[in-house]
Design a protein around this motif. Structure first.
Motif, PDB file in Angstrom:
ATOM      1  N   LYS A 225      -4.101  -2.115  -8.479  1.00 18.80           N
ATOM      2  CA  LYS A 225      -3.446  -0.909  -8.228  1.00 18.80           C
ATOM      3  C   LYS A 225      -1.992  -0.801  -8.807  1.00 18.80           C
ATOM      4  O   LYS A 225      -1.596   0.487  -8.907  1.00 18.80           O
ATOM      5  CB  LYS A 225      -3.307  -0.558  -6.790  1.00 18.80           C
ATOM      6  CG  LYS A 225      -4.815  -0.234  -5.936  1.00 18.80           C
ATOM      7  CD  LYS A 225      -4.763   0.451  -4.690  1.00 18.80           C
ATOM      8  CE  LYS A 225      -6.131   0.451  -3.996  1.00 18.80           C
ATOM      9  NZ  LYS A 225      -5.708   0.967  -2.552  1.00 18.80           N
TER      10      LYS A 225
ATOM     11  N   ASN B  12      -4.587  -5.301  -3.441  1.00 17.36           N
ATOM     12  CA  ASN B  12      -4.392  -4.271  -4.136  1.00 17.36           C
ATOM     13  C   ASN B  12      -3.581  -4.488  -5.551  1.00 17.36           C
ATOM     14  O   ASN B  12      -3.089  -3.646  -6.242  1.00 17.36           O
ATOM     15  CB  ASN B  12      -3.135  -3.556  -3.324  1.00 17.36           C
ATOM     16  CG  ASN B  12      -3.325  -2.873  -2.111  1.00 17.36           C
ATOM     17  OD1 ASN B  12      -4.455  -2.339  -1.726  1.00 17.36           O
ATOM     18  ND2 ASN B  12      -2.596  -2.944  -1.138  1.00 17.36           N
TER      19      ASN B  12
ATOM     20  N   ASN C 199       0.893  -1.321   0.085  1.00 17.07           N
ATOM     21  CA  ASN C 199       0.123   0.064   0.147  1.00 17.07           C
ATOM     22  C   ASN C 199       0.889   1.296   0.027  1.00 17.07           C
ATOM     23  O   ASN C 199       1.640   1.709   1.058  1.00 17.07           O
ATOM     24  CB  ASN C 199      -0.791  -0.143   1.122  1.00 17.07           C
ATOM     25  CG  ASN C 199      -1.903   1.165   1.314  1.00 17.07           C
ATOM     26  OD1 ASN C 199      -2.672   1.514   0.169  1.00 17.07           O
ATOM     27  ND2 ASN C 199      -2.355   1.495   2.449  1.00 17.07           N
TER      28      ASN C 199
END
Length: 365
Positions: free
Chosen positions: A146, A143, A99
């Motif tokens: 992303k 994630n 992240n």
């Protein structure tokens, strides 16, 4: 000047550490560190001392203490670190998509276990591996969309990622095996009493040692001799190898030689006649790449990873890794020198595709 982050806080030994060091070596070889601010997160700086004057090293020694620390670093610490740094590229080398705030984000996924088809009979050998594969299946997912791109080593893994995670931005980055330091010799003309085969692998249940042992059991039942198979296990590594040795130690054709260091393994490659590689799951299958340098025959599992790893080679036969009769027949023909090899041709990989770190850097940096 770009700010480029490389994170590999879980790498501390063996193949994974070599991958990280190879990455940094190629950054320096390409002189990217001279025109960019390269920051590397590592488990311990002492593992990377030769890079300290060329790359900024940040040590996170607790990363291997337990998985809670690892996840805290990936999902919380890295975000706090990145949010005010104006980072251009973040490359995570170890499967987890962190992240972070960065203009470009990449994750290099090595572990193929989420795509493993586990048979219930194998759970007794490693229920932890089974649970870990389920854990990784969902860890990969966090994630993942992303990322600017996901990086894998083979096209079959790209197809699996596309299918399982519905991502389209997947780069195939084919590793290059450094094998030219080994001086192979042609031992095929040397007088010998036995044809020698080898299977080099650590004993995990998906490495499928038993298909070789059962095939040899069938040959011995027919009275066929004049050969031996070297297996790089000795029965002490884990429950799987212990059961293998207990079950098949009576076979005259099997030699349990234990794990070998790289130098000894390459010395063995010089003396054997043929490699058997029946593994059912690999990220790449490095022994196959290495053994190609001998120019000797290989009997390899008929699976997507193996076809990609073999590439172009004129002394290979692909066999069903579940078929002990087929393998027994191939071993017998190899002993009598009547096998007919195929001329394998490397398939074309669609873009985005890179061979080695330098080509990959051109794509992602």
């Amino acid at each position: 000047m770009k700010t480029i982050i490389i994170s590999g806080i879980n790498f501390f030994e063996g193949g994974p550490l070599s991958v990280y060091r190879d990455c940094l070596d190629n950054i320096i070889k390409s002189r990217l560190n001279e025109t960019n601010n390269i920051i590397a997160f590592v488990h311990k700086k002492e593992l990377f001392v030769e890079y300290a004057d060329k790359i900024t090293l940040i040590e996170l020694p607790k990363a291997r203490k337990n998985y809670l620390y690892r996840l805290w670093y990936e999902y919380i610490y890295f975000y706090i670190y990145s949010k005010d740094k104006n980072i251009d590229v973040w490359l995570s080398l170890h499967d987890i998509t962190p992240n972070v705030k960065a203009k470009k984000r990449y994750v290099y996924c090595h572990n193929p276990s989420p795509f493993m088809k586990t048979e219930l009979k194998n759970l007794k050998y490693s229920y932890k591996n089974f649970l870990f594969s389920l854990f990784y299946k969902y860890l990969y997912k966090i994630n993942i969309k992303k990322n600017t791109s996901v990086i894998v080593q083979q096209d079959w893994m790209r197809q699996e990622f596309i299918k399982m995670y519905k991502v389209e931005n997947v780069i195939v980055a084919k590793p290059t095996a450094t094998i030219n330091a080994i001086n192979y010799i042609d031992s095929s003309k040397e007088p010998k009493n036995k044809i020698r085969f080898i299977y080099a692998a650590f004993p995990r249940f998906f490495k499928n040692f038993e298909v070789i042992c059962i095939a040899c059991e069938k040959l011995e039942g027919k009275g066929i001799d004049g050969y031996e198979v070297l297996l790089t296990i000795d029965g002490k590594e884990n429950r799987y190898s212990k059961e293998l040795k207990k079950r098949f130690k009576k076979l005259q054709s099997i030699r349990f030689i234990g794990l070998q260091d790289r130098k000894d393994l390459f010395d063995l490659y010089e003396t054997v006649d043929c490699m058997i590689f029946p593994s059912k799951l690999e990220t790449w299958g490095l022994p196959v790449s290495e053994f190609k340098g001998t120019g000797k025959p290989m009997l390899v599992a008929d699976l997507p990873y193996a076809h990609e790893t073999v590439g172009t080679y004129n002394k290979v036969i692909f066999f069903n890794p579940n078929d002990t009769n087929e393998l027994a027949s191939l071993l017998e023909k190899e002993i009598t020198k009547t096998n007919i090899y195929i001329n394998a041709i490397e398939k074309e990989i669609k873009e985005p595709f890179a061979i080695g770190w330098s080509m990959l850097f051109d794509i992602i940096f």
